[in-house]
Design a protein around this motif. Structure first.
Motif, mmCIF file in Angstrom:
data_model
loop_
_atom_site.group_PDB
_atom_site.id
_atom_site.type_symbol
_atom_site.label_atom_id
_atom_site.label_comp_id
_atom_site.label_asym_id
_atom_site.label_seq_id
_atom_site.Cartn_x
_atom_site.Cartn_y
_atom_site.Cartn_z
ATOM 1 N N VAL A 20 0.655 -1.310 -0.065
ATOM 2 C CA VAL A 20 -0.206 0.013 0.012
ATOM 3 C C VAL A 20 0.768 1.227 -0.067
ATOM 4 O O VAL A 20 0.714 2.210 -0.683
ATOM 5 C CB VAL A 20 -0.982 -0.018 1.257
ATOM 6 N N ALA A 21 2.086 1.221 0.589
ATOM 7 C CA ALA A 21 2.888 2.214 0.686
ATOM 8 C C ALA A 21 3.380 2.678 -0.458
ATOM 9 O O ALA A 21 3.727 3.777 -0.920
ATOM 10 C CB ALA A 21 3.962 2.263 1.749
ATOM 11 N N GLU A 22 3.867 1.462 -1.398
ATOM 12 C CA GLU A 22 4.303 1.877 -2.697
ATOM 13 C C GLU A 22 3.361 2.439 -3.635
ATOM 14 O O GLU A 22 3.759 3.313 -4.378
ATOM 15 C CB GLU A 22 4.999 0.437 -3.265
ATOM 16 N N VAL A 23 1.939 2.217 -3.650
ATOM 17 C CA VAL A 23 1.125 2.801 -4.293
ATOM 18 C C VAL A 23 0.810 4.210 -3.943
ATOM 19 O O VAL A 23 0.895 5.043 -4.530
ATOM 20 C CB VAL A 23 -0.301 2.012 -4.082
ATOM 21 N N LEU A 24 0.955 4.573 -2.670
ATOM 22 C CA LEU A 24 1.221 5.939 -2.210
ATOM 23 C C LEU A 24 2.201 6.575 -2.916
ATOM 24 O O LEU A 24 1.909 7.775 -3.158
ATOM 25 C CB LEU A 24 0.837 5.944 -0.878
ATOM 26 N N ARG A 25 3.421 5.947 -2.882
ATOM 27 C CA ARG A 25 4.644 6.709 -3.248
ATOM 28 C C ARG A 25 4.502 7.178 -4.757
ATOM 29 O O ARG A 25 4.832 8.079 -5.409
ATOM 30 C CB ARG A 25 6.038 6.046 -2.880
ATOM 31 N N ALA A 27 1.856 7.407 -6.501
ATOM 32 C CA ALA A 27 0.631 8.295 -6.697
ATOM 33 C C ALA A 27 1.417 9.815 -6.394
ATOM 34 O O ALA A 27 1.102 10.851 -7.072
ATOM 35 C CB ALA A 27 -0.543 7.963 -5.452
ATOM 36 N N LEU A 28 2.224 9.791 -5.314
ATOM 37 C CA LEU A 28 2.860 11.267 -4.817
ATOM 38 C C LEU A 28 3.694 11.563 -6.247
ATOM 39 O O LEU A 28 3.876 12.746 -6.525
ATOM 40 C CB LEU A 28 3.778 10.943 -3.611
ATOM 41 N N ALA A 29 4.592 10.449 -6.847
ATOM 42 C CA ALA A 29 5.474 10.910 -7.608
ATOM 43 C C ALA A 29 4.718 11.440 -8.879
ATOM 44 O O ALA A 29 5.026 12.279 -9.776
ATOM 45 C CB ALA A 29 6.199 9.804 -8.052
ATOM 46 N N GLU A 30 3.498 10.816 -9.039
ATOM 47 C CA GLU A 30 2.551 11.071 -10.241
ATOM 48 C C GLU A 30 1.812 12.551 -10.161
ATOM 49 O O GLU A 30 1.062 12.944 -11.062
ATOM 50 C CB GLU A 30 1.755 9.837 -10.744
ATOM 51 N N GLY A 31 1.869 12.933 -9.025
ATOM 52 C CA GLY A 31 0.922 14.049 -8.567
ATOM 53 C C GLY A 31 -0.423 13.961 -8.084
ATOM 54 O O GLY A 31 -1.245 14.956 -8.148
ATOM 55 N N PHE A 38 -0.434 12.550 1.330
ATOM 56 C CA PHE A 38 0.578 11.240 1.323
ATOM 57 C C PHE A 38 0.902 10.921 2.605
ATOM 58 O O PHE A 38 0.934 9.762 2.883
ATOM 59 C CB PHE A 38 1.673 11.492 0.440
ATOM 60 N N GLU A 39 1.483 12.131 3.589
ATOM 61 C CA GLU A 39 1.899 11.713 4.674
ATOM 62 C C GLU A 39 0.629 10.875 5.724
ATOM 63 O O GLU A 39 0.977 10.214 6.522
ATOM 64 C CB GLU A 39 2.611 12.871 5.665
ATOM 65 N N GLU A 40 -0.628 11.729 5.560
ATOM 66 C CA GLU A 40 -1.578 11.403 6.206
ATOM 67 C C GLU A 40 -1.958 9.785 6.183
ATOM 68 O O GLU A 40 -2.140 8.858 6.798
ATOM 69 C CB GLU A 40 -2.636 12.205 6.294
ATOM 70 N N ARG A 41 -1.911 9.568 4.861
ATOM 71 C CA ARG A 41 -2.312 8.042 4.306
ATOM 72 C C ARG A 41 -1.147 7.182 4.735
ATOM 73 O O ARG A 41 -1.390 6.060 4.979
ATOM 74 C CB ARG A 41 -2.528 7.991 2.852
ATOM 75 N N LEU A 42 0.197 7.681 4.310
ATOM 76 C CA LEU A 42 1.233 6.758 4.942
ATOM 77 C C LEU A 42 1.094 6.179 6.579
ATOM 78 O O LEU A 42 1.373 5.205 6.759
ATOM 79 C CB LEU A 42 2.683 7.527 4.544
ATOM 80 N N HIS A 254 13.991 11.186 -5.277
ATOM 81 C CA HIS A 254 14.792 12.280 -5.729
ATOM 82 C C HIS A 254 15.609 12.003 -6.929
ATOM 83 O O HIS A 254 15.744 12.714 -7.977
ATOM 84 C CB HIS A 254 15.774 12.868 -4.665
ATOM 85 N N ASP A 255 15.997 10.819 -7.108
ATOM 86 C CA ASP A 255 17.020 10.144 -8.229
ATOM 87 C C ASP A 255 16.049 10.100 -9.425
ATOM 88 O O ASP A 255 16.393 10.668 -10.507
ATOM 89 C CB ASP A 255 17.368 8.746 -7.840
#
Length: 283
Positions: A20-25, A27-31, A38-42, A254-255
């Motif tokens: 689930v965390a990977e899906v959130l990450r 989603a954050l990267a895609e805007g 993101f932090e609330e859901r994580l 970041h990379d």
């Protein structure tokens, strides 16, 4: 109570929470999520103890975050990645292109093309790029002869290829950083020669975008496997370890953003070179 009704009450593992965390990450990267969402859901993800608590977290995102084991088992086995054979990329023949010239303009060779035994290129107040990452090779040893006068060229080679640089620079230079890297069995040898006057010839080693995605997925699977093994011995996740993995993910993000920025710069340079070519043709 039926089995389907009992599914939301099943205990979730560390690996389930990490998926689930990977899906959130992503989603954050895609805007799709801002940093606050993101932090609330994580935080809710790492606090979740059952599938019923995990499911709503990614319900409005395009990728389902979790699949209960009663519906489909979650595979944590890393699938083998087919490795390409260098023998299949040394194809013989004359090559699909043997020369390139840029006079106050630019040139490039990239994608699927065949590098000849000798490729000659010349740049005067211009630049060029030779991308060998997806190329085939006419021989096990190919030579790229670069002449750059008040201009520059860049040669991109894939991992596993041996590089030898023999160019001469006067008020300019050739990049020797990729020399000395051992070649993979069967990989071709790329010899960069030529002359640079008030100019330069760069050589860099990069993987393809497809390979970058594969490596990212491989690292993700390794993290999932590690978390799954850890969950067998402990009932709850170690918050310190989660924090370290979150920091590692931030570095990966970041990379990735830096790579996207470089790709945008490459596309901008390509469009600029194309405009320069058109202006030169008009004259």
């Amino acid at each position: 109570m039926t089995d389907d009704a009992a599914v939301p009450e099943l205990r979730a593992s560390d690996a389930d929470r990490e998926r689930v965390a990977e899906v959130l990450r992503d989603a954050l990267a895609e805007g799709r999520l801002d940093m606050e969402e993101f932090e609330e859901r994580l935080e809710a993800t790492y606090k979740a103890r059952t599938y019923g608590e995990l499911t709503p977290i990614t319900r409005d995102l395009p990728v389902a975050g979790i699949t209960p084991p009663s519906v489909a088992s979650v595979s944590l086995v890393k699938e083998p990645v087919p490795s390409g054979s260098w023998a299949g990329r040394v194809v013989g023949g004359d090559g699909s292109s043997s020369w390139a010239v840029a006079v106050m303009s630019g040139f490039e060779r990239k994608g699927r093309w065949t590098v000849p035994k000798r490729f000659n290129c010349f740049a005067f107040m211009g630049g060029g790029e030779l991308d060998l990452r997806e190329a085939n090779f006419a021989d096990h040893e190919v030579e790229i002869n670069c002449v750059a006068i008040m201009g520059g060229m860049n040669v991109i080679v894939p991992p596993g290829v041996e590089v030898v640089v023999r160019g001469i620079g006067i008020m300019g230079g050739f990049d020797h950083r990729e020399e000395g890297v051992p070649a993979e069995p069967g990989a071709p040898r790329v010899i960069v020669t030529g002359f640079a006057f008030w100019g330069g010839v760069g050589v860099e080693r990069k993987v393809t975008r497809q390979e970058r995605r594969r490596l990212k997925e491989e690292r993700r699977q390794e993290r999932l496997e590690g978390r799954s093994r850890h969950s067998l011995g402990e009932g709850f996740a170690d918050p310190h370890r989660m924090l370290d993995e979150h920091r590692e993910w931030r570095r990966d993000l970041h990379d990735e953003r830096r790579q996207r920025h470089e790709e945008r710069r490459e596309r901008h340079r390509e469009r600029r070179d194309e405009r320069d070519r058109r202006r030169h043709d008009d004259y």
